[in-house]
Scaffold this motif. Structure first.
Motif, PDB file in Angstrom:
ATOM      1  N   ALA A  22       0.813  -1.215   0.000  1.00  0.00           N
ATOM      2  CA  ALA A  22       0.000   0.000   0.000  1.00  0.00           C
ATOM      3  C   ALA A  22       0.847   1.265   0.000  1.00  0.00           C
ATOM      4  O   ALA A  22       0.412   2.306  -0.507  1.00  0.00           O
TER       5      ALA A  22
ATOM      6  N   TYR B  66       4.852   3.458  -7.152  1.00  0.00           N
ATOM      7  CA  TYR B  66       4.240   2.760  -8.280  1.00  0.00           C
ATOM      8  C   TYR B  66       5.288   2.014  -9.115  1.00  0.00           C
ATOM      9  O   TYR B  66       5.037   0.908  -9.599  1.00  0.00           O
TER      10      TYR B  66
ATOM     11  N   ARG C 177      -8.901  -2.637   1.415  1.00  0.00           N
ATOM     12  CA  ARG C 177      -7.664  -2.869   0.666  1.00  0.00           C
ATOM     13  C   ARG C 177      -7.845  -2.729  -0.848  1.00  0.00           C
ATOM     14  O   ARG C 177      -6.898  -2.933  -1.603  1.00  0.00           O
ATOM     15  N   ARG C 178      -9.046  -2.390  -1.282  1.00  0.00           N
ATOM     16  CA  ARG C 178      -9.315  -2.346  -2.718  1.00  0.00           C
ATOM     17  C   ARG C 178      -8.439  -1.374  -3.496  1.00  0.00           C
ATOM     18  O   ARG C 178      -8.050  -1.688  -4.624  1.00  0.00           O
ATOM     19  N   PRO C 179      -8.127  -0.178  -2.980  1.00  0.00           N
ATOM     20  CA  PRO C 179      -7.288   0.714  -3.794  1.00  0.00           C
ATOM     21  C   PRO C 179      -5.956   0.081  -4.199  1.00  0.00           C
ATOM     22  O   PRO C 179      -5.579   0.123  -5.372  1.00  0.00           O
TER      23      PRO C 179
ATOM     24  N   THR D  32      -6.564  -2.825  -6.585  1.00  0.00           N
ATOM     25  CA  THR D  32      -6.960  -2.343  -7.904  1.00  0.00           C
ATOM     26  C   THR D  32      -5.726  -1.988  -8.731  1.00  0.00           C
ATOM     27  O   THR D  32      -5.635  -2.324  -9.915  1.00  0.00           O
ATOM     28  N   LEU D  33      -4.768  -1.323  -8.103  1.00  0.00           N
ATOM     29  CA  LEU D  33      -3.518  -1.007  -8.799  1.00  0.00           C
ATOM     30  C   LEU D  33      -2.799  -2.278  -9.230  1.00  0.00           C
ATOM     31  O   LEU D  33      -2.275  -2.362 -10.352  1.00  0.00           O
TER      32      LEU D  33
ATOM     33  N   THR E 258     -15.540   6.501  -4.646  1.00  0.00           N
ATOM     34  CA  THR E 258     -14.769   5.530  -3.869  1.00  0.00           C
ATOM     35  C   THR E 258     -13.853   4.721  -4.786  1.00  0.00           C
ATOM     36  O   THR E 258     -14.315   4.133  -5.767  1.00  0.00           O
ATOM     37  N   ASN E 259     -12.582   4.721  -4.483  1.00  0.00           N
ATOM     38  CA  ASN E 259     -11.592   3.939  -5.234  1.00  0.00           C
ATOM     39  C   ASN E 259     -11.397   4.451  -6.662  1.00  0.00           C
ATOM     40  O   ASN E 259     -10.778   3.783  -7.489  1.00  0.00           O
TER      41      ASN E 259
ATOM     42  N   GLY F 276      -9.635   6.998  -7.930  1.00  0.00           N
ATOM     43  CA  GLY F 276      -8.253   7.288  -8.288  1.00  0.00           C
ATOM     44  C   GLY F 276      -7.473   6.021  -8.635  1.00  0.00           C
ATOM     45  O   GLY F 276      -6.740   6.002  -9.636  1.00  0.00           O
ATOM     46  N   ALA F 277      -7.664   4.984  -7.833  1.00  0.00           N
ATOM     47  CA  ALA F 277      -6.948   3.734  -8.098  1.00  0.00           C
ATOM     48  C   ALA F 277      -7.418   3.103  -9.398  1.00  0.00           C
ATOM     49  O   ALA F 277      -6.611   2.565 -10.166  1.00  0.00           O
ATOM     50  N   MET F 278      -8.726   3.178  -9.681  1.00  0.00           N
ATOM     51  CA  MET F 278      -9.237   2.599 -10.932  1.00  0.00           C
ATOM     52  C   MET F 278      -8.701   3.346 -12.140  1.00  0.00           C
ATOM     53  O   MET F 278      -8.343   2.749 -13.150  1.00  0.00           O
TER      54      MET F 278
END
Length: 201
Positions: free
Chosen positions: A128, A132, A159-161, A164-165, A193-194, A196-198
């Motif tokens: 996390a 990157y 933990r999805r963000p 997702t990455l 929700t999420n 940015g990560a998507m």
């Protein structure tokens, strides 16, 4: 602070078990520092849950000379002591002031959602907070199907963000379509929700 960050800061990191009095601890493995297996810790230990003490599992304890006492990160099986030593070795040293990010994410990635809860928590914490570029180096090590299952698990919603990455890094065309569908649904519902990560994935 994530457990890995606490480990980086600590001068001593050991696995120890409470003795009968529960006020003294015997060191059984050393992950970092100059402690010696068999030595008894007589200083107070913060964060050692009574229920976990009764379970009799080894505790992962950290100490710095500026801290008033030892601190428990949680319990972990002694079979993971070698892994903890390797993890500590990727941290800052006198010769290398920065964390070996690529080495660290490669080391922790097999422990994502591991059956050992503390190992899984440490692994997730490192993923996390990793840059990157370091995460991209994991592509050949990741199982896209496993990452997709974690994303679908309601218990892992927090933990999805990060996952997702990872799916964006490891996945193929089907995963791209899956992420695009989720993006479309997010736009339609106005749910950020999420998001940015998507988009990054």
């Amino acid at each position: 602070f994530a457990p890995g960050q606490q480990l980086d800061v600590a001068e001593q990191a050991v696995l120890a078990v409470p003795l009968a009095s529960r006020t003294r601890w015997r060191i059984i493995e050393v992950a970092k520092g100059n402690a010696v297996p068999g030595r008894v810790i007589t200083e107070p230990v913060d964060g050692a849950d009574a229920a976990a003490i009764r379970a009799g599992r080894p505790f992962f304890l950290l100490r710095h000379e500026q801290w008033p006492r030892w601190s428990s990160v949680g319990t972990i099986g002694v079979e993971h002591a070698g892994w903890l030593r390797q993890l500590a070795a990727t941290g800052p040293t006198a010769d290398r002031p920065d964390v070996d990010e690529r080495g660290r994410v490669a080391l922790v990635s097999p422990y994502l959602e591991h059956a050992e809860p503390l190992a899984a928590l440490i692994a997730y914490g490192e993923i996390a907070r990793a840059p990157y570029g370091a995460l991209r180096s994991l592509k050949p090590r990741l199982d896209p199907a496993a990452v997709a299952r974690w994303l679908d698990d309601p218990k892992l919603a927090a933990r999805r963000p990060a996952y997702t990455l990872l799916l964006g890094i490891a996945g193929g065309p089907a995963d791209t379509e899956r992420l695009e569908r989720r993006l479309d649904a997010a736009w339609a519902s106005g749910d950020a929700t999420n998001l940015g990560a998507m988009l990054a994935a």
